[in-house]
Design a protein around this motif. Sequence first.
Motif, short mmCIF file in Angstrom:
data_model
loop_
_atom_site.label_atom_id
_atom_site.label_comp_id
_atom_site.label_asym_id
_atom_site.label_seq_id
_atom_site.Cartn_x
_atom_site.Cartn_y
_atom_site.Cartn_z
N TYR A 119 0.88 -1.19 -0.07
CA TYR A 119 0.01 0.17 0.06
C TYR A 119 0.80 1.22 -0.01
O TYR A 119 0.33 2.27 -0.84
CB TYR A 119 -0.86 0.03 1.32
CG TYR A 119 -1.96 -1.32 1.19
CD1 TYR A 119 -2.62 -1.48 0.16
CD2 TYR A 119 -2.23 -1.91 2.08
CE1 TYR A 119 -3.56 -2.56 0.15
CE2 TYR A 119 -3.02 -3.24 2.35
CZ TYR A 119 -3.86 -3.31 1.14
OH TYR A 119 -4.65 -4.21 1.07
N GLU A 124 -1.57 4.61 -1.39
CA GLU A 124 -2.87 4.36 -1.02
C GLU A 124 -2.71 4.56 0.22
O GLU A 124 -2.87 3.89 1.23
CB GLU A 124 -3.49 2.90 -1.27
CG GLU A 124 -3.51 2.60 -2.71
CD GLU A 124 -4.29 1.01 -2.99
OE1 GLU A 124 -5.51 1.07 -2.35
OE2 GLU A 124 -3.80 0.41 -3.63
N VAL A 126 -5.13 6.08 2.47
CA VAL A 126 -6.31 5.38 3.20
C VAL A 126 -5.97 4.03 3.82
O VAL A 126 -6.21 3.70 5.04
CB VAL A 126 -7.68 5.60 2.74
CG1 VAL A 126 -8.65 5.16 3.48
CG2 VAL A 126 -7.99 6.80 2.27
N MET A 127 -5.31 3.10 2.95
CA MET A 127 -5.34 1.86 3.49
C MET A 127 -3.95 1.67 4.04
O MET A 127 -4.03 0.87 4.93
CB MET A 127 -5.12 1.03 2.00
CG MET A 127 -6.15 0.34 1.01
SD MET A 127 -7.74 0.00 1.94
CE MET A 127 -7.23 -1.74 2.30
N ILE A 130 -5.49 2.48 7.57
CA ILE A 130 -6.22 1.48 8.02
C ILE A 130 -5.26 0.29 8.46
O ILE A 130 -5.30 -0.08 9.77
CB ILE A 130 -7.14 0.99 7.06
CG1 ILE A 130 -8.30 2.09 6.95
CG2 ILE A 130 -7.65 -0.46 7.68
CD1 ILE A 130 -9.18 1.47 5.67
N VAL A 131 -4.28 0.00 7.87
CA VAL A 131 -3.42 -1.18 8.19
C VAL A 131 -2.62 -0.64 9.46
O VAL A 131 -2.35 -1.51 10.46
CB VAL A 131 -2.33 -1.46 7.03
CG1 VAL A 131 -1.24 -2.05 7.44
CG2 VAL A 131 -3.17 -2.09 5.90
N MET A 133 -3.29 1.69 11.71
CA MET A 133 -4.29 1.60 12.97
C MET A 133 -4.60 0.12 13.36
O MET A 133 -4.53 -0.05 14.57
CB MET A 133 -5.52 2.26 12.42
CG MET A 133 -5.32 3.72 12.27
SD MET A 133 -5.50 4.50 14.01
CE MET A 133 -7.18 4.23 14.73
N ARG B 117 -9.92 -6.06 0.93
CA ARG B 117 -10.20 -4.60 1.09
C ARG B 117 -11.84 -4.38 1.65
O ARG B 117 -11.92 -3.47 2.30
CB ARG B 117 -10.38 -4.00 -0.38
CG ARG B 117 -8.95 -3.84 -1.04
CD ARG B 117 -8.86 -3.26 -2.26
NE ARG B 117 -7.76 -2.89 -2.67
CZ ARG B 117 -7.00 -1.73 -2.53
NH1 ARG B 117 -7.80 -0.57 -2.11
NH2 ARG B 117 -6.10 -1.36 -2.98
N MET B 120 -10.78 -5.24 5.79
CA MET B 120 -9.96 -4.33 6.46
C MET B 120 -10.49 -3.31 7.23
O MET B 120 -10.27 -2.99 8.30
CB MET B 120 -8.58 -4.08 5.65
CG MET B 120 -7.63 -5.04 5.76
SD MET B 120 -6.24 -4.40 4.67
CE MET B 120 -5.05 -5.42 5.01
N PRO B 121 -11.43 -2.52 6.46
CA PRO B 121 -11.94 -1.17 7.33
C PRO B 121 -12.98 -1.86 8.37
O PRO B 121 -12.83 -1.25 9.63
CB PRO B 121 -12.96 -0.52 6.16
CG PRO B 121 -12.36 -1.08 4.88
CD PRO B 121 -11.68 -2.36 5.33
N LEU B 124 -11.37 -3.18 11.31
CA LEU B 124 -10.47 -2.16 12.34
C LEU B 124 -11.73 -1.82 13.27
O LEU B 124 -11.31 -1.57 14.49
CB LEU B 124 -9.99 -0.92 11.50
CG LEU B 124 -9.74 0.29 12.17
CD1 LEU B 124 -8.21 0.07 12.97
CD2 LEU B 124 -9.14 1.42 11.14
N ILE B 180 -13.96 5.09 -2.20
CA ILE B 180 -12.75 5.56 -1.83
C ILE B 180 -11.72 4.56 -1.63
O ILE B 180 -10.61 4.70 -1.63
CB ILE B 180 -12.85 6.68 -0.70
CG1 ILE B 180 -13.70 7.90 -1.04
CG2 ILE B 180 -11.68 7.02 0.28
CD1 ILE B 180 -14.23 8.69 0.18
N LEU B 181 -12.41 3.59 -0.89
CA LEU B 181 -11.38 2.38 -0.33
C LEU B 181 -11.05 1.35 -1.48
O LEU B 181 -10.50 0.36 -1.15
CB LEU B 181 -12.05 1.66 0.92
CG LEU B 181 -12.30 2.67 2.30
CD1 LEU B 181 -13.01 1.68 3.21
CD2 LEU B 181 -10.65 3.14 2.73
#
Lengths: 149, 322
Positions: A119, A124, A126-127, A130-131, A133, B117, B120-121, B124, B180-181
């Motif tokens: 990423y 990327e 945002v990714m 996320i990773v 976090m 993908r 992952m969000p 979290l 977005i993701l």
Amino acid sequence: MKGDVRMDKTIKSSEKNIETPIDQKRYALVLKWSARIGLFSILFTFFIYISGLISPVIPLERLPHLWVRNSMFLNESFGIATGWGWMSLISKSDMMAKAALTFLACVPILCYLSVLPIYVKKKEIVMVFIVLMEISILILAASGLLKVE
Amino acid sequence: MTFSKKSIFFGFFLILFFSLFFLSPHAFAAKDIILAEETSLKIPWWIWPLSLFVFCFGLGIIAVLAGVGGGVLFVPILGTFFPFHMDFVRGAGLMVALAGSLSAGPGLLMRNLASLRLCMPMALIASISSVMGAMVGLALPQNIVRIALGLVILAICFVLLTSKRSEFPEITKRDKIAQILGIHGVYYEITQRRNINWQIQNSHIGIFLFFLVGFIAGMFGLGAGWANVAVFNLVLGAPLKISVASSNFLLSITDTSAAWIYLNNGAVLPIIAIPSVVGMMLGSQVGVRLLARTKPRIVRWLVIILLSLSGLMSILKGFSVI
């Protein structure tokens, strides 16, 4: 948008001939091998534990006295520190088995670390966020700082 | 020697119910710690891991046939019929759900059935709440946990009874968060012999629901497959196969965060967790082989009945009625 470009590519892909995204492939590979090592380790250490080859911290025959009480009572009775303190007893067979179980819980951290460079390279953001976090949450949970009194 | 599908199926149910009747008097006697200790002591220590292995082997088969995660069956049934403190039952429950999910994950990801993908969000959010849930669960007295668990289990039964699944949900409005993701994908649907493209909607609602599900999973040590599939499929609009596979994979992340809290607080006993993990994994393998030859609807009903009984008994134990 990056996502749209990627979807268009996958839509054009021919039947059955679907390519697994590189991040997913890397994650799966790390997951596969680390989970295998973890599962082998729990079987191996459990065999050592119940065979009596190495003595445990809590004698097996005393366990029926203890598993009816809560974890705090058990820790206090045998001087097993919470957090990572139990690692000082790693030469005992029950703690070896616990270490193997702990390794299983480390697997997702390893997997997340393995996809992070992908990423970053693709920028990327945002990714990456996320990773990072998720890794932070898992490390915080694993740190032993979150104690229940 | 060959066995008919009926004899195999009923054989496993006989084993399961025999185990329950054999163990239940000891568990029922566990009204207070002293009695539980006495009854637990009457049986040699090695019987317990052996019983756990056999019991979880049966549960593993049933869980696959009924289409629910093993974790959701493990905690209420073990908590009701075995004399272990709920701390250790929940710790083992999370390890069971985690191990099952870890072993299934690589195959699901490589076949594009589980989406990294997509997960992952959601993972979290669910991880944060499952850590919170685990801490709350360990801090509460056992009787309160039992009552709350019983209520949650009855609610799960209601969800299992009423939820309808949609194989290929129609997406009316493409989601901004998903755009977005880059959450979308394609997989090969073997029954239709064609590639299926999918995307999702209602991400914001999904994120909120995953927070709740993660909290419940962490608090009670339950795998959250029962809820994850419904959220992925009915709320986010992912195809059923993607939902089931992604839910399975998601457990490996959310359960890990809660499992760490239990591990660090000494609530994972290898003598309980390891036979359960191994039994459940082997049982699941057998369950997958039996899947094509059994009637999932009957198994599903039996699971709902079994769960309802466990839920009710958990509430009664919480109030010290039994």
